[in-house]
Scaffold this motif. Structure first.
Motif, PDB file in Angstrom:
ATOM      1  N   ARG A 347      -6.205 -19.561  -9.156  1.00  0.00           N
ATOM      2  CA  ARG A 347      -6.413 -18.393  -8.301  1.00  0.00           C
ATOM      3  C   ARG A 347      -5.444 -18.449  -7.120  1.00  0.00           C
ATOM      4  NH1 ARG A 347     -11.966 -16.266  -5.242  1.00  0.00           N
ATOM      5  NH2 ARG A 347     -10.982 -14.387  -4.359  1.00  0.00           N
ATOM      6  N   ILE A 348      -4.903 -17.295  -6.782  1.00  0.00           N
ATOM      7  CA  ILE A 348      -3.989 -17.163  -5.648  1.00  0.00           C
ATOM      8  C   ILE A 348      -4.747 -16.533  -4.488  1.00  0.00           C
ATOM      9  CG2 ILE A 348      -1.849 -16.149  -4.809  1.00  0.00           C
ATOM     10  CD1 ILE A 348      -1.447 -18.224  -7.020  1.00  0.00           C
ATOM     11  N   GLN A 349      -4.807 -17.250  -3.364  1.00  0.00           N
ATOM     12  CA  GLN A 349      -5.514 -16.747  -2.188  1.00  0.00           C
ATOM     13  C   GLN A 349      -4.658 -16.921  -0.939  1.00  0.00           C
ATOM     14  OE1 GLN A 349      -9.309 -19.097  -3.148  1.00  0.00           O
ATOM     15  NE2 GLN A 349     -10.168 -17.234  -2.272  1.00  0.00           N
ATOM     16  N   VAL A 350      -4.464 -15.848  -0.215  1.00  0.00           N
ATOM     17  CA  VAL A 350      -3.720 -15.866   1.042  1.00  0.00           C
ATOM     18  C   VAL A 350      -4.726 -15.774   2.181  1.00  0.00           C
ATOM     19  CG1 VAL A 350      -1.960 -14.704   2.439  1.00  0.00           C
ATOM     20  CG2 VAL A 350      -1.743 -14.751  -0.063  1.00  0.00           C
ATOM     21  N   ASP A 351      -4.607 -16.664   3.165  1.00  0.00           N
ATOM     22  CA  ASP A 351      -5.577 -16.663   4.261  1.00  0.00           C
ATOM     23  C   ASP A 351      -5.510 -15.369   5.059  1.00  0.00           C
ATOM     24  OD1 ASP A 351      -4.045 -17.195   7.055  1.00  0.00           O
ATOM     25  OD2 ASP A 351      -2.999 -18.257   5.449  1.00  0.00           O
ATOM     26  N   GLY A 352      -6.600 -15.060   5.735  1.00  0.00           N
ATOM     27  CA  GLY A 352      -6.747 -13.782   6.423  1.00  0.00           C
ATOM     28  C   GLY A 352      -5.692 -13.490   7.471  1.00  0.00           C
ATOM     29  N   GLU A 353      -5.352 -14.477   8.294  1.00  0.00           N
ATOM     30  CA  GLU A 353      -4.358 -14.244   9.356  1.00  0.00           C
ATOM     31  C   GLU A 353      -2.989 -13.947   8.762  1.00  0.00           C
ATOM     32  OE1 GLU A 353      -2.506 -16.395  13.367  1.00  0.00           O
ATOM     33  OE2 GLU A 353      -3.881 -17.494  12.061  1.00  0.00           O
ATOM     34  N   THR A 354      -2.581 -14.743   7.776  1.00  0.00           N
ATOM     35  CA  THR A 354      -1.291 -14.510   7.129  1.00  0.00           C
ATOM     36  C   THR A 354      -1.269 -13.145   6.467  1.00  0.00           C
ATOM     37  OG1 THR A 354      -0.984 -16.880   6.718  1.00  0.00           O
ATOM     38  CG2 THR A 354       0.315 -15.366   5.371  1.00  0.00           C
ATOM     39  N   ALA A 355      -2.341 -12.804   5.768  1.00  0.00           N
ATOM     40  CA  ALA A 355      -2.415 -11.514   5.092  1.00  0.00           C
ATOM     41  C   ALA A 355      -2.344 -10.357   6.083  1.00  0.00           C
ATOM     42  CB  ALA A 355      -3.703 -11.423   4.284  1.00  0.00           C
ATOM     43  N   GLY A 356      -2.996 -10.511   7.215  1.00  0.00           N
ATOM     44  CA  GLY A 356      -3.014  -9.448   8.222  1.00  0.00           C
ATOM     45  C   GLY A 356      -1.629  -9.132   8.757  1.00  0.00           C
ATOM     46  N   TYR A 357      -0.870 -10.157   9.102  1.00  0.00           N
ATOM     47  CA  TYR A 357       0.497  -9.939   9.597  1.00  0.00           C
ATOM     48  C   TYR A 357       1.420  -9.453   8.489  1.00  0.00           C
ATOM     49  CZ  TYR A 357      -0.446 -12.040  14.185  1.00  0.00           C
ATOM     50  OH  TYR A 357      -0.931 -12.299  15.447  1.00  0.00           O
ATOM     51  N   ALA A 358       1.225  -9.966   7.267  1.00  0.00           N
ATOM     52  CA  ALA A 358       2.050  -9.533   6.140  1.00  0.00           C
ATOM     53  C   ALA A 358       1.845  -8.049   5.849  1.00  0.00           C
ATOM     54  CB  ALA A 358       1.732 -10.360   4.900  1.00  0.00           C
ATOM     55  N   ILE A 359       0.594  -7.581   5.980  1.00  0.00           N
ATOM     56  CA  ILE A 359       0.304  -6.161   5.760  1.00  0.00           C
ATOM     57  C   ILE A 359       1.023  -5.293   6.782  1.00  0.00           C
ATOM     58  CG2 ILE A 359      -1.539  -4.437   5.950  1.00  0.00           C
ATOM     59  CD1 ILE A 359      -3.367  -6.403   4.487  1.00  0.00           C
ATOM     60  N   LEU A 360       1.152  -5.781   8.017  1.00  0.00           N
ATOM     61  CA  LEU A 360       1.903  -5.034   9.030  1.00  0.00           C
ATOM     62  C   LEU A 360       3.330  -4.792   8.562  1.00  0.00           C
ATOM     63  CD1 LEU A 360       0.813  -6.732  12.403  1.00  0.00           C
ATOM     64  CD2 LEU A 360       0.130  -4.488  11.528  1.00  0.00           C
ATOM     65  N   ALA A 361       3.961  -5.848   8.028  1.00  0.00           N
ATOM     66  CA  ALA A 361       5.345  -5.733   7.552  1.00  0.00           C
ATOM     67  C   ALA A 361       5.435  -4.775   6.369  1.00  0.00           C
ATOM     68  CB  ALA A 361       5.877  -7.109   7.168  1.00  0.00           C
ATOM     69  N   LEU A 362       4.486  -4.872   5.456  1.00  0.00           N
ATOM     70  CA  LEU A 362       4.486  -4.000   4.288  1.00  0.00           C
ATOM     71  C   LEU A 362       4.231  -2.546   4.682  1.00  0.00           C
ATOM     72  CD1 LEU A 362       2.452  -6.359   1.952  1.00  0.00           C
ATOM     73  CD2 LEU A 362       4.757  -5.514   1.440  1.00  0.00           C
ATOM     74  N   ASN A 363       3.285  -2.336   5.581  1.00  0.00           N
ATOM     75  CA  ASN A 363       2.951  -0.961   5.979  1.00  0.00           C
ATOM     76  C   ASN A 363       4.072  -0.278   6.731  1.00  0.00           C
ATOM     77  OD1 ASN A 363       0.461  -0.902   4.763  1.00  0.00           O
ATOM     78  ND2 ASN A 363      -0.681  -1.477   6.588  1.00  0.00           N
ATOM     79  N   ARG A 364       4.827  -1.039   7.544  1.00  0.00           N
ATOM     80  CA  ARG A 364       5.972  -0.445   8.246  1.00  0.00           C
ATOM     81  C   ARG A 364       6.978   0.103   7.233  1.00  0.00           C
ATOM     82  NH1 ARG A 364       5.677  -5.312  11.850  1.00  0.00           N
ATOM     83  NH2 ARG A 364       4.390  -4.648  13.614  1.00  0.00           N
ATOM     84  N   MET A 365       7.153  -0.644   6.151  1.00  0.00           N
ATOM     85  CA  MET A 365       8.052  -0.169   5.102  1.00  0.00           C
ATOM     86  C   MET A 365       7.478   1.046   4.381  1.00  0.00           C
ATOM     87  SD  MET A 365       9.254  -2.129   1.602  1.00  0.00           S
ATOM     88  CE  MET A 365       7.561  -2.118   0.958  1.00  0.00           C
ATOM     89  N   LEU A 366       6.203   0.983   4.009  1.00  0.00           N
ATOM     90  CA  LEU A 366       5.606   2.054   3.213  1.00  0.00           C
ATOM     91  C   LEU A 366       5.549   3.380   3.959  1.00  0.00           C
ATOM     92  CD1 LEU A 366       2.732  -0.012   1.567  1.00  0.00           C
ATOM     93  CD2 LEU A 366       4.859   0.777   0.482  1.00  0.00           C
ATOM     94  N   LYS A 367       5.506   3.320   5.291  1.00  0.00           N
ATOM     95  CA  LYS A 367       5.508   4.545   6.087  1.00  0.00           C
ATOM     96  C   LYS A 367       6.872   5.222   6.128  1.00  0.00           C
ATOM     97  CE  LYS A 367       1.774   3.216   9.252  1.00  0.00           C
ATOM     98  NZ  LYS A 367       1.419   2.827  10.654  1.00  0.00           N
ATOM     99  N   LEU A 368       7.902   4.429   5.851  1.00  0.00           N
ATOM    100  CA  LEU A 368       9.275   4.942   5.964  1.00  0.00           C
ATOM    101  C   LEU A 368       9.939   5.222   4.638  1.00  0.00           C
ATOM    102  CD1 LEU A 368      10.431   2.466   8.740  1.00  0.00           C
ATOM    103  CD2 LEU A 368      10.309   4.937   9.017  1.00  0.00           C
ATOM    104  N   ALA A 369       9.563   4.447   3.612  1.00  0.00           N
ATOM    105  CA  ALA A 369      10.298   4.544   2.350  1.00  0.00           C
ATOM    106  C   ALA A 369       9.383   4.906   1.181  1.00  0.00           C
ATOM    107  CB  ALA A 369      11.001   3.219   2.072  1.00  0.00           C
TER     108      ALA A 369
END
Length: 369
Positions: A347-369
């Motif tokens: 099973r692949i599990q990413v901890d909550g803090e890492t996931a939270g910051y990673a989502i910020l990076a992904l969402n910035r992209m998804l809003k633009l592209a």
């Protein structure tokens, strides 16, 4: 962790020997049975570079981010068995809900490019670059990177990029700050920056092993800092490969992935993401000739799907992605049987803090592209 637990964990990662002795047809029938048994509770996304023996069981195929997004939208699926590599499964875990579980059939399926930028090297580099340039840099990371790197970028106001939207994201980043740090693939970063008008003299390379900046120009002129990383598959396409094609097949068009070296991309007829390559071949005229510079499993699949066209690999000696190819029929079956037996593995599990910051990076992209 105790020695006993370490031994137990390692033994859980090792596929039982009997799977290696099973007949292919027997394994295929068993996978079909399990898929039917689990029904909508199971979802198998498969990356374009997977072997045919695996991709035949994928519920959908695509690029890494696309597969993670589709997995997140599939709310009925409890078990997501990701047939790709580690960073892809991490992205799927980040985007899916807590009620969903993401698995990787073989934990050894990594990505050499993603592994070329670890978080310790990146934080060390960031400190050094800040001392050189001050607060003038915005980090961008290719989605082909670890969750920790995505989180670092998100935490520092940056964004992720894909090979499809890299031009849009680099332009956006350079409106936010004077410079960018592009992780972890120097070739995609260089090709993208060059395409939008940035001169090669305005680019520098950060060597994480030597912890130093490599630049032939003046520091104040640098706009793009490229992490010294690369795709082990795409870097193997060469200028000589192109010369050979031009000589032997003068009517053949050459299309490559932008993870290839700058000189290879510049001499090709076209370049683009995996999806772009697939769509270009699909829409090409019957009878047209193509040399493709990307992963061999995909090239072979395109050859089979488009027999009305003459398609070859740009490099005739190219091998499939070795880490991606660790996912095979045996490991897929093993993973699925462990699920139905009630003791899921890998099973692949990413901890909550890492996931939270990673989502910020992904969402910035998804809003633009």
């Amino acid at each position: 962790m105790s020695l006993l637990n370490v031994i137990k964990e390692k033994s859980n990662m090792m596929m039982p020997e009997h799977y290696k002795k099973m007949d292919r047809r027997e394994m295929e029938e068993r996978v079909k049975e399990i898929k039917e048994l689990l029904g909508k509770k199971l979802f198998i996304p498969g990356h374009h570079y997977q072997k045919d023996e695996v991709i035949q069981f994928a519920d959908t195929s695509g690029d890494s981010l696309q597969l993670a997004q589709v997995s997140a939208l599939n709310k009925e699926a409890k078990y997501i068995v990701f047939c790709g590599v580690h960073f892809m499964a991490e992205t799927a875990d980040i985007l899916t809900s807590s009620k969903q579980q993401v698995f990787l059939p073989d934990m050894r399926a990594g990505c050499s490019m993603a592994d070329m930028a670890n978080i310790h090297q990146t934080e060390r580099a960031w400190d050094k670059l800040q001392s050189l340039f001050g607060d003038t840099i915005l980090p961008l990371t290719y989605v082909n990177s670890t969750a920790a790197i995505k989180a670092f970028v998100g935490k520092n106001n940056g964004a992720t990029v894909t090979s499809s939207n890299a031009h849009t994201m680099v332009k956006w980043a350079l409106k936010q700050k004077q410079r960018i740090l592009f992780l972890p693939d120097q070739h995609l970063g260089r090709n993208t920056a060059f395409d939008i008008g940035i001169h090669l003299s305005e680019m520098a390379v950060w060597d994480p092993n030597k912890n130093e900046l490599i630049s032939e120009g003046k520091l104040e002129d640098i706009k793009v800092i490229l992490w010294k990383g690369h795709c082990s598959v795409h870097e193997n396409f060469t200028v000589q490969n192109i010369k050979d094609i031009r000589e032997k097949h003068p009517n053949m068009k050459i299309i490559v992935h932008p993870e290839c070296r700058r000189e290879v991309v510049s001499l090709s007829d076209d370049n683009g993401s995996t999806k772009y390559i697939i769509d270009t071949i699909k829409n090409a005229k019957s009878g047209s000739e193509w040399a493709i510079g990307t992963e061999m499993n995909l090239v072979n699949r395109l050859i089979q799907q488009h027999r009305d066209k003459h398609i070859i690999s740009l490099n005739p000696h190219m091998c499939p992605c070795l880490t991606m190819n660790r996912i095979d029929l045996q490991h897929l079956l093993w993973n699925l049987e462990c699920i139905i037996e009630g003791h899921p593995i890998n099973r692949i599990q990413v901890d909550g803090e890492t996931a939270g910051y990673a989502i910020l990076a992904l969402n910035r992209m998804l809003k633009l592209a």
